[in-house]
Motif scaffolding. Structure first.
Motif, PDB file in Angstrom:
ATOM      1  N   UNK A  43       0.830  -1.207   0.000  1.00  0.00           N
ATOM      2  CA  UNK A  43       0.000   0.000   0.000  1.00  0.00           C
ATOM      3  C   UNK A  43       0.860   1.252   0.000  1.00  0.00           C
ATOM      4  N   UNK A  44       1.919   1.239   0.819  1.00  0.00           N
ATOM      5  CA  UNK A  44       2.825   2.396   0.868  1.00  0.00           C
ATOM      6  C   UNK A  44       3.503   2.588  -0.481  1.00  0.00           C
ATOM      7  N   UNK A  45       3.941   1.473  -1.097  1.00  0.00           N
ATOM      8  CA  UNK A  45       4.586   1.564  -2.404  1.00  0.00           C
ATOM      9  C   UNK A  45       3.625   2.097  -3.462  1.00  0.00           C
ATOM     10  N   UNK A  46       2.361   1.650  -3.398  1.00  0.00           N
ATOM     11  CA  UNK A  46       1.352   2.114  -4.346  1.00  0.00           C
ATOM     12  C   UNK A  46       1.101   3.613  -4.189  1.00  0.00           C
ATOM     13  N   UNK A  47       1.005   4.082  -2.953  1.00  0.00           N
ATOM     14  CA  UNK A  47       0.800   5.512  -2.714  1.00  0.00           C
ATOM     15  C   UNK A  47       1.977   6.336  -3.218  1.00  0.00           C
ATOM     16  N   UNK A  48       3.191   5.808  -3.006  1.00  0.00           N
ATOM     17  CA  UNK A  48       4.376   6.528  -3.472  1.00  0.00           C
ATOM     18  C   UNK A  48       4.398   6.631  -4.989  1.00  0.00           C
ATOM     19  N   UNK A  49       4.033   5.524  -5.642  1.00  0.00           N
ATOM     20  CA  UNK A  49       3.997   5.537  -7.106  1.00  0.00           C
ATOM     21  C   UNK A  49       2.956   6.522  -7.630  1.00  0.00           C
ATOM     22  N   UNK A  50       1.767   6.520  -6.999  1.00  0.00           N
ATOM     23  CA  UNK A  50       0.718   7.447  -7.411  1.00  0.00           C
ATOM     24  C   UNK A  50       1.133   8.899  -7.186  1.00  0.00           C
ATOM     25  N   UNK A  51       1.843   9.136  -6.082  1.00  0.00           N
ATOM     26  CA  UNK A  51       2.312  10.495  -5.799  1.00  0.00           C
ATOM     27  C   UNK A  51       3.303  10.967  -6.846  1.00  0.00           C
ATOM     28  N   UNK A  52       4.222  10.091  -7.210  1.00  0.00           N
ATOM     29  CA  UNK A  52       5.212  10.468  -8.233  1.00  0.00           C
ATOM     30  C   UNK A  52       4.535  10.702  -9.579  1.00  0.00           C
ATOM     31  N   UNK A  53       3.605   9.818  -9.920  1.00  0.00           N
ATOM     32  CA  UNK A  53       2.899   9.974 -11.189  1.00  0.00           C
ATOM     33  C   UNK A  53       2.012  11.221 -11.211  1.00  0.00           C
ATOM     34  N   UNK A  54       1.585  11.687 -10.053  1.00  0.00           N
ATOM     35  CA  UNK A  54       0.700  12.855  -9.997  1.00  0.00           C
ATOM     36  C   UNK A  54       1.414  14.181  -9.986  1.00  0.00           C
ATOM     37  N   UNK A  55       2.733  14.168  -9.756  1.00  0.00           N
ATOM     38  CA  UNK A  55       3.485  15.429  -9.702  1.00  0.00           C
ATOM     39  C   UNK A  55       3.321  16.272 -10.965  1.00  0.00           C
ATOM     40  N   UNK A  56       3.397  15.689 -12.185  1.00  0.00           N
ATOM     41  CA  UNK A  56       3.240  16.526 -13.390  1.00  0.00           C
ATOM     42  C   UNK A  56       1.881  17.201 -13.502  1.00  0.00           C
ATOM     43  N   UNK A  57       0.867  16.689 -12.759  1.00  0.00           N
ATOM     44  CA  UNK A  57      -0.471  17.250 -12.856  1.00  0.00           C
ATOM     45  C   UNK A  57      -0.727  18.347 -11.817  1.00  0.00           C
ATOM     46  N   UNK A  58       0.252  18.617 -10.954  1.00  0.00           N
ATOM     47  CA  UNK A  58       0.073  19.659  -9.938  1.00  0.00           C
ATOM     48  C   UNK A  58      -0.129  21.039 -10.571  1.00  0.00           C
ATOM     49  N   UNK A  59       0.722  21.463 -11.539  1.00  0.00           N
ATOM     50  CA  UNK A  59       0.463  22.773 -12.179  1.00  0.00           C
ATOM     51  C   UNK A  59      -0.906  22.834 -12.841  1.00  0.00           C
ATOM     52  N   UNK A  60      -1.349  21.718 -13.426  1.00  0.00           N
ATOM     53  CA  UNK A  60      -2.668  21.682 -14.051  1.00  0.00           C
ATOM     54  C   UNK A  60      -3.764  21.923 -13.020  1.00  0.00           C
ATOM     55  N   UNK A  61      -3.587  21.356 -11.830  1.00  0.00           N
ATOM     56  CA  UNK A  61      -4.582  21.548 -10.773  1.00  0.00           C
ATOM     57  C   UNK A  61      -4.645  23.003 -10.342  1.00  0.00           C
ATOM     58  N   UNK A  62      -3.479  23.644 -10.222  1.00  0.00           N
ATOM     59  CA  UNK A  62      -3.461  25.062  -9.873  1.00  0.00           C
ATOM     60  C   UNK A  62      -4.130  25.912 -10.952  1.00  0.00           C
ATOM     61  N   UNK A  63      -3.868  25.606 -12.214  1.00  0.00           N
ATOM     62  CA  UNK A  63      -4.486  26.355 -13.318  1.00  0.00           C
ATOM     63  C   UNK A  63      -5.995  26.158 -13.334  1.00  0.00           C
ATOM     64  N   UNK A  64      -6.435  24.941 -13.022  1.00  0.00           N
ATOM     65  CA  UNK A  64      -7.872  24.676 -12.991  1.00  0.00           C
ATOM     66  C   UNK A  64      -8.535  25.441 -11.852  1.00  0.00           C
ATOM     67  N   UNK A  65      -7.854  25.522 -10.716  1.00  0.00           N
ATOM     68  CA  UNK A  65      -8.404  26.236  -9.559  1.00  0.00           C
ATOM     69  C   UNK A  65      -8.459  27.729  -9.809  1.00  0.00           C
ATOM     70  N   UNK A  66      -7.407  28.298 -10.405  1.00  0.00           N
ATOM     71  CA  UNK A  66      -7.377  29.735 -10.693  1.00  0.00           C
ATOM     72  C   UNK A  66      -6.634  29.951 -11.994  1.00  0.00           C
TER      73      UNK A  66
END
Length: 342
Positions: free
Chosen positions: A4-27
């Motif tokens: 479970x910890x490994x899965x969360x870490x993988x998802x976190x790494x894969x989600x990093x490129x989408x962080x700027x997109x989330x900020x743009x969507x919010x504002x």
């Protein structure tokens, strides 16, 4: 648990490129539509060329067929020179192989000439006019006016003007030639004003104390931004608030802001887009495309430069004392020119 910890870490790494997109969507940072009216996309010069081509063909057909003269008299008036009398209203297409004069308080719908057109005081254009040279004094130019050289004097109203240059206002100046006050404000002349007294500074000097984001030469600034006088900078700007360019300063780049104001002798060598108003003070200039969502105020300033036609558009355009424009002025609702400073 380890899986479970490994899965969360993988998802976190894969989600990093989408962080700027989330900020743009919010504002969203820079997605608002540019304030450019639809009329600015119409090619008035191309339309004028088509009109002139058809009218020349009509003259040729009339010379070959004498009956054609009687057939088109109701819609077309062709002469070497045409003078529309005072107070007369003409609905026909006027075409002169030399020149046309629209008398005082007369109204014309379509006016075309191979050399020149003159609109006298109180005259009105309803739809379209073209000639290599057009002069108007105290006229109501409700239609489109296209020319190689276009000059307005006195108190004029307009909707769309095109020329290289468009000269609004006259004055004797130091040369005594009767040339336009603003006609001497081309980009070449402005660049020679106090060049040696300007200080070159990076844009980071002006935005270090406020929230901003930047790339190599592009800056997005939260709030208002003011550049001091006698400075020179190179950057493309997106300003959430008002942008002010100080006296005798030069900005090499494009600007998008809520409002834009240029002080005396200030120059922007690029395009300018404002969601509300743009104000050009005395002897200032913008060399690129210009569009204001609400009003454009010009006083003894210049837009465009020789050899580079641009379009300046706004809901309302107010020109006082004089201006020089290389390209087109497009007023979606109303355009007013006054040689006085009132």
């Amino acid at each position: 648990m380890a899986s479970l910890i490994l899965l969360c870490a993988v998802l976190l790494v894969l989600g990093i490129p989408f962080v700027p997109l989330a900020f743009e969507w919010r504002k969203p940072s820079d997605v608002a539509a540019l304030p450019i009216p639809e009329a600015a996309f119409e090619d008035a010069r191309a339309l004028a060329v088509r009109w002139i081509t058809l009218l020349r063909e009509a003259v040729h057909l009339r010379a070959l067929d004498s009956h054609a003269h009687d057939a088109d008299q109701s819609t077309l008036h062709i002469e070497e020179r045409i003078a529309l009398e005072r107070g007369r209203s003409e609905a026909r297409v006027l075409y002169a192989t030399q020149s046309i004069s629209i008398g005082r308080e007369a109204q014309a719908t379509y006016v075309f000439a191979e050399r020149s057109i003159r609109f006298r005081a109180g005259s009105r254009l309803a739809n379209f006019a073209y000639a290599p040279r057009v002069d108007a004094c105290d006229a109501d130019l409700a239609g489109t006016v296209s020319a190689h050289t276009l000059r307005l004097r006195g108190e004029c109203r307009f909707t769309r003007l095109g020329g290289q240059p468009i000269t609004l206002g006259i004055g004797t100046g130091s040369t005594g030639t009767g040339s336009s006050v603003a006609g001497a404000l081309d980009a070449e002349a402005r660049r020679s004003v106090d060049d040696t007294h300007r200080t070159h500074r990076p844009m980071t000097d002006f935005v270090h104390d406020r929230r901003h984001r930047f790339g190599d030469t592009r800056f997005r600034v939260r709030g208002d931004l003011e550049m001091p006088g006698h400075t020179e900078c190179e950057a493309d700007l997106v300003v959430d608030g008002a942008f002010y360019l100080g006296e005798a300063s030069v900005l090499r780049g494009n600007v998008r802001a809520h409002t834009v104001e240029l002080a005396r002798h200030a120059v922007i060598q690029g395009a300018v887009f404002a969601h509300r108003d743009i104000v050009l003070r005395e002897m200032s200039g913008i060399e690129g495309v210009l569009s204001a969502g609400r009003a454009l105020h010009v006083r003894r300033a210049s837009i465009g430069r020789r050899g580079q036609a641009v379009t300046a558009s706004a809901q309302e355009i107010v020109v006082q004392e004089g201006a020089s424009v290389h390209g087109e002025l497009v007023a979606e609702k109303s355009g007013r020119f006054s040689e006085s400073c009132q």
